[in-house]
Design an enzyme around this catalytic site. Structure first.
Site, PDB file in Angstrom:
ATOM      1  N   THR A  93       0.870  -1.181   0.000  1.00 24.64           N
ATOM      2  CA  THR A  93       0.000   0.000   0.000  1.00 24.64           C
ATOM      3  C   THR A  93       0.901   1.224   0.000  1.00 24.64           C
ATOM      4  OG1 THR A  93      -1.645  -1.160   1.325  1.00 24.64           O
ATOM      5  CG2 THR A  93      -1.811   1.246   1.245  1.00 24.64           C
ATOM      6  N   LYS A 168      -7.712   1.633  -2.997  1.00 21.29           N
ATOM      7  CA  LYS A 168      -7.347   1.206  -1.640  1.00 21.29           C
ATOM      8  C   LYS A 168      -7.447   2.377  -0.641  1.00 21.29           C
ATOM      9  CE  LYS A 168      -5.054  -1.003   1.697  1.00 21.29           C
ATOM     10  NZ  LYS A 168      -5.481  -2.165   2.418  1.00 21.29           N
ATOM     11  N   LYS A 243      -1.357   5.250   8.580  1.00 24.93           N
ATOM     12  CA  LYS A 243      -0.584   5.303   7.323  1.00 24.93           C
ATOM     13  C   LYS A 243      -1.522   5.528   6.137  1.00 24.93           C
ATOM     14  CE  LYS A 243       1.788   2.406   4.053  1.00 24.93           C
ATOM     15  NZ  LYS A 243       2.219   1.079   3.636  1.00 24.93           N
TER      16      LYS A 243
HETATM   17  P1  NAD Z   1       6.249  -5.828   7.071  1.00 21.29           P
HETATM   18  O1  NAD Z   1       7.037  -4.687   7.613  1.00 21.29           O
HETATM   19  O2  NAD Z   1       5.933  -6.984   7.960  1.00 21.29           O
HETATM   20  O3  NAD Z   1       7.023  -6.439   5.763  1.00 21.29           O
HETATM   21  C1  NAD Z   1       7.711  -5.669   4.830  1.00 21.29           C
HETATM   22  C2  NAD Z   1       9.026  -6.375   4.530  1.00 21.29           C
HETATM   23  O4  NAD Z   1       9.727  -5.713   3.478  1.00 21.29           O
HETATM   24  C3  NAD Z   1       9.997  -6.401   5.731  1.00 21.29           C
HETATM   25  O5  NAD Z   1      10.249  -7.737   6.097  1.00 21.29           O
HETATM   26  C4  NAD Z   1      11.251  -5.693   5.200  1.00 21.29           C
HETATM   27  O6  NAD Z   1      12.454  -6.267   5.701  1.00 21.29           O
HETATM   28  C5  NAD Z   1      11.117  -5.907   3.706  1.00 21.29           C
HETATM   29  N1  NAD Z   1      11.882  -4.970   2.885  1.00 21.29           N
HETATM   30  C6  NAD Z   1      11.948  -3.621   2.946  1.00 21.29           C
HETATM   31  N2  NAD Z   1      12.738  -3.148   1.964  1.00 21.29           N
HETATM   32  C7  NAD Z   1      13.179  -4.220   1.250  1.00 21.29           C
HETATM   33  C8  NAD Z   1      14.022  -4.381   0.123  1.00 21.29           C
HETATM   34  N3  NAD Z   1      14.585  -3.343  -0.501  1.00 21.29           N
HETATM   35  N4  NAD Z   1      14.255  -5.631  -0.337  1.00 21.29           N
HETATM   36  C9  NAD Z   1      13.696  -6.705   0.277  1.00 21.29           C
HETATM   37  N5  NAD Z   1      12.891  -6.612   1.356  1.00 21.29           N
HETATM   38  C10 NAD Z   1      12.641  -5.381   1.835  1.00 21.29           C
HETATM   39  O7  NAD Z   1       4.925  -5.197   6.460  1.00 21.29           O
HETATM   40  P2  NAD Z   1       3.558  -5.965   6.077  1.00 21.29           P
HETATM   41  O8  NAD Z   1       2.630  -5.939   7.252  1.00 21.29           O
HETATM   42  O9  NAD Z   1       3.898  -7.254   5.419  1.00 21.29           O
HETATM   43  O10 NAD Z   1       2.948  -4.945   5.011  1.00 21.29           O
HETATM   44  C11 NAD Z   1       3.458  -4.843   3.686  1.00 21.29           C
HETATM   45  C12 NAD Z   1       2.589  -3.874   2.909  1.00 21.29           C
HETATM   46  O11 NAD Z   1       1.234  -4.367   2.890  1.00 21.29           O
HETATM   47  C13 NAD Z   1       2.526  -2.468   3.504  1.00 21.29           C
HETATM   48  O12 NAD Z   1       2.531  -1.541   2.464  1.00 21.29           O
HETATM   49  C14 NAD Z   1       1.197  -2.465   4.272  1.00 21.29           C
HETATM   50  O13 NAD Z   1       0.646  -1.167   4.382  1.00 21.29           O
HETATM   51  C15 NAD Z   1       0.349  -3.356   3.385  1.00 21.29           C
HETATM   52  N6  NAD Z   1      -0.781  -4.023   4.080  1.00 21.29           N
HETATM   53  C16 NAD Z   1      -0.579  -4.599   5.304  1.00 21.29           C
HETATM   54  C17 NAD Z   1      -1.657  -5.220   5.948  1.00 21.29           C
HETATM   55  C18 NAD Z   1      -1.471  -5.866   7.297  1.00 21.29           C
HETATM   56  O14 NAD Z   1      -2.500  -6.195   7.931  1.00 21.29           O
HETATM   57  N7  NAD Z   1      -0.244  -6.100   7.770  1.00 21.29           N
HETATM   58  C19 NAD Z   1      -2.913  -5.240   5.335  1.00 21.29           C
HETATM   59  C20 NAD Z   1      -3.074  -4.695   4.065  1.00 21.29           C
HETATM   60  C21 NAD Z   1      -1.978  -4.073   3.447  1.00 21.29           C
END
Ligand code: NAD
Length: 290
Positions: A93, A168, A243
């Protein structure tokens, strides 16, 4: 079956990559955190030691990263390694502007691209029941079908580049505003001596009905599965709601849209987070409103 590179194996990306493996795809994953790579290996993902190693000869690349700046950095590396003509999908997102920039980068590299943010949270990611809101060309959307279907239940093509992110943030602005409205109504009902159940029974079958009330009720009792029944353990963390509300306000500023209630919701969730509630479920904002 496709060879898929998956970049970002966090709370959402980890289980999404696991579902791609379950559907029979070959998945090569990369994350900056070594422990997450190890966990992904346990679900059948092949761990890469560098982003370019993950890309290799991948047919499709999926990214699931925190914010726009992470996506643009990762896509710079991805597009430097991926052969032309391949499909790159971002499921994070992020702001619409960064999403459109990522599409432009992909086009310049001769690749197909989609922005495909999700709703459904970590539970939906694990169960493979996410909703995907997709922006990009019809050609890219058609090619992505088997990949997105392995991770989600509903896949909506919202329009051209950035339309998925637009859908979204509009949806989540409705959610933030409606949750605050429902919380205010329960707090007022309490002052008036109205039981939670009575207000729920009336409003859930009347014109006050909405998802924040009927499915995700912010007080314990009426909807046993809602986070209010487990001391507001998320669910959907207040920090993530903030966010998304901030993204909606950036978009409103950029386009000149008038969103006064979205702005107020962003302020209230900002205050709520400053009080140390970022990790709690977003419906816990009822405590601050009381
Ligand atoms: P998270 O922080 O658990 O996972 C993100 C991952 O990306 C981390 O493990 C980080 O180490 C990795 N990362 C960052 N930069 C990187 C790079 N250059 N190369 C490789 N890996 C890299 O976050 P999440 O909860 O999995 O959320 C991910 C996305 O999904 C966000 O944008 C969030 O807003 C969206 N989202 C989350 C939820 C939820 O309930 N958690 C729901 C809908 C949408």
């Amino acid at each position: 079956m496709a060879r898929i590179a998956f970049i970002g194996l966090g709370n959402m990306g980890g289980p999404m990559a696991a579902n791609l493996v379950k559907a029979g795809h070959e998945v090569i994953g990369f994350d900056l955190v070594a422990a997450l790579l190890k966990a992904a290996e346990a679900s059948g993902v092949t761990a890469a030691s560098h982003i370019s190693q993950a890309i290799g000869e991948a047919d499709v690349v999926v990214s699931m990263l925190p914010q726009g700046r992470h996506v643009l950095t990762a896509w710079t590396d991805i597009l430097a390694s991926v052969p032309a003509g391949r499909l790159v999908i971002d499921c994070s997102t992020i702001d619409v502007e960064s999403a459109r920039k990522a599409h432009e980068m992909a086009r310049a590299a001769g690749c197909l691209s989609l922005d495909a943010p999700v709703s459904g949270g970590t539970a939906g990611a694990e169960a493979g029941t996410l909703t995907f809101m997709v922006g990009g060309s019809t050609e890219a959307f058609a090619k992505a079908g088997p990949v997105l279907e392995a991770m989600g239940r509903k896949i909506v093509h919202c329009g051209e580049a950035g339309a998925g992110q637009a859908a979204k943030i509009c949806n989540n602005m409705i959610l933030g505003i409606s949750m605050i409205g429902v919380c205010e109504a329960f707090a007022l009902g309490e002052k008036l001596g109205l039981s939670h159940q009575a207000l729920f029974d009336v409003a859930s079958t009347s014109s006050g009905q909405c998802w924040s009330l009927s499915t995700y009720c912010p007080v314990p009792g009426p909807v046993p599965a809602s986070p209010a029944n487990r001391d507001y353990k998320p669910g959907f963390a207040a920090a993530l709601m903030l966010k998304d509300l901030r993204l909606s306000q950036e978009a409103a500023l950029a386009t000149g849209a008038s969103t006064p209630l979205g702005a107020e919701a962003a302020q209230l969730y900002s205050l709520f987070e400053k009080q140390g509630n970022g990790p709690r479920d977003f419906s816990a904002i009822i405590e601050m409103l009381r």
